[in-house]
Motif scaffolding. Structure first.
Motif, short mmCIF file in Angstrom:
data_model
loop_
_atom_site.label_atom_id
_atom_site.label_comp_id
_atom_site.label_asym_id
_atom_site.label_seq_id
_atom_site.Cartn_x
_atom_site.Cartn_y
_atom_site.Cartn_z
N SER A 21 -1.60 -0.93 -10.94
CA SER A 21 -2.69 0.04 -11.02
C SER A 21 -2.97 0.64 -9.65
N VAL A 22 -3.59 1.81 -9.68
CA VAL A 22 -3.98 2.47 -8.44
C VAL A 22 -5.36 1.93 -8.08
N ALA A 23 -5.43 1.19 -6.99
CA ALA A 23 -6.68 0.57 -6.58
C ALA A 23 -7.56 1.53 -5.78
N ALA A 24 -6.93 2.47 -5.06
CA ALA A 24 -7.69 3.42 -4.24
C ALA A 24 -6.77 4.56 -3.82
N VAL A 25 -7.39 5.64 -3.38
CA VAL A 25 -6.66 6.75 -2.77
C VAL A 25 -7.26 6.96 -1.38
N LEU A 26 -6.41 6.91 -0.37
CA LEU A 26 -6.86 7.14 1.01
C LEU A 26 -6.64 8.61 1.35
N ARG A 27 -7.71 9.24 1.87
CA ARG A 27 -7.65 10.64 2.30
C ARG A 27 -8.21 10.75 3.69
N ARG A 28 -7.91 11.86 4.33
CA ARG A 28 -8.49 12.10 5.66
C ARG A 28 -10.01 12.09 5.58
N THR A 46 -2.72 8.96 0.32
CA THR A 46 -1.96 7.73 0.20
C THR A 46 -2.56 6.90 -0.94
N PRO A 47 -1.84 6.79 -2.08
CA PRO A 47 -2.34 5.92 -3.15
C PRO A 47 -2.08 4.46 -2.78
#
Length: 66
Positions: A21-28, A46-47
């Motif tokens: 599963s996708v736990a988080a999405v990192l963005r600027r 970055t997923p």
């Protein structure tokens, strides 16, 4: 030039399908924890995935469009 956004697989659906599963999405601009199916990946995102090696690789292929 616009930001390219692609659908992010829904967490529950892809967990059932891949075992990951996708736990988080990192963005600027910050972190988006537990993203739902309405979240879109943009260039530079970055997923963060959790699961078995095979499951994470299968999820990566889905996110990459494979």
């Amino acid at each position: 030039m616009g930001t390219r956004r692609t659908p992010l697989p829904g967490v529950g659906t892809q967990c059932d399908r891949t075992g990951a599963s996708v736990a988080a999405v990192l963005r600027r601009t910050g972190v988006h924890p537990s993203p739902g199916p309405d979240v879109r990946l943009a260039t530079g995102d970055t997923p963060v995935a959790a699961g078995t090696r095979d499951g994470v690789e299968a999820l990566a292929a889905i996110v990459a469009g494979g």
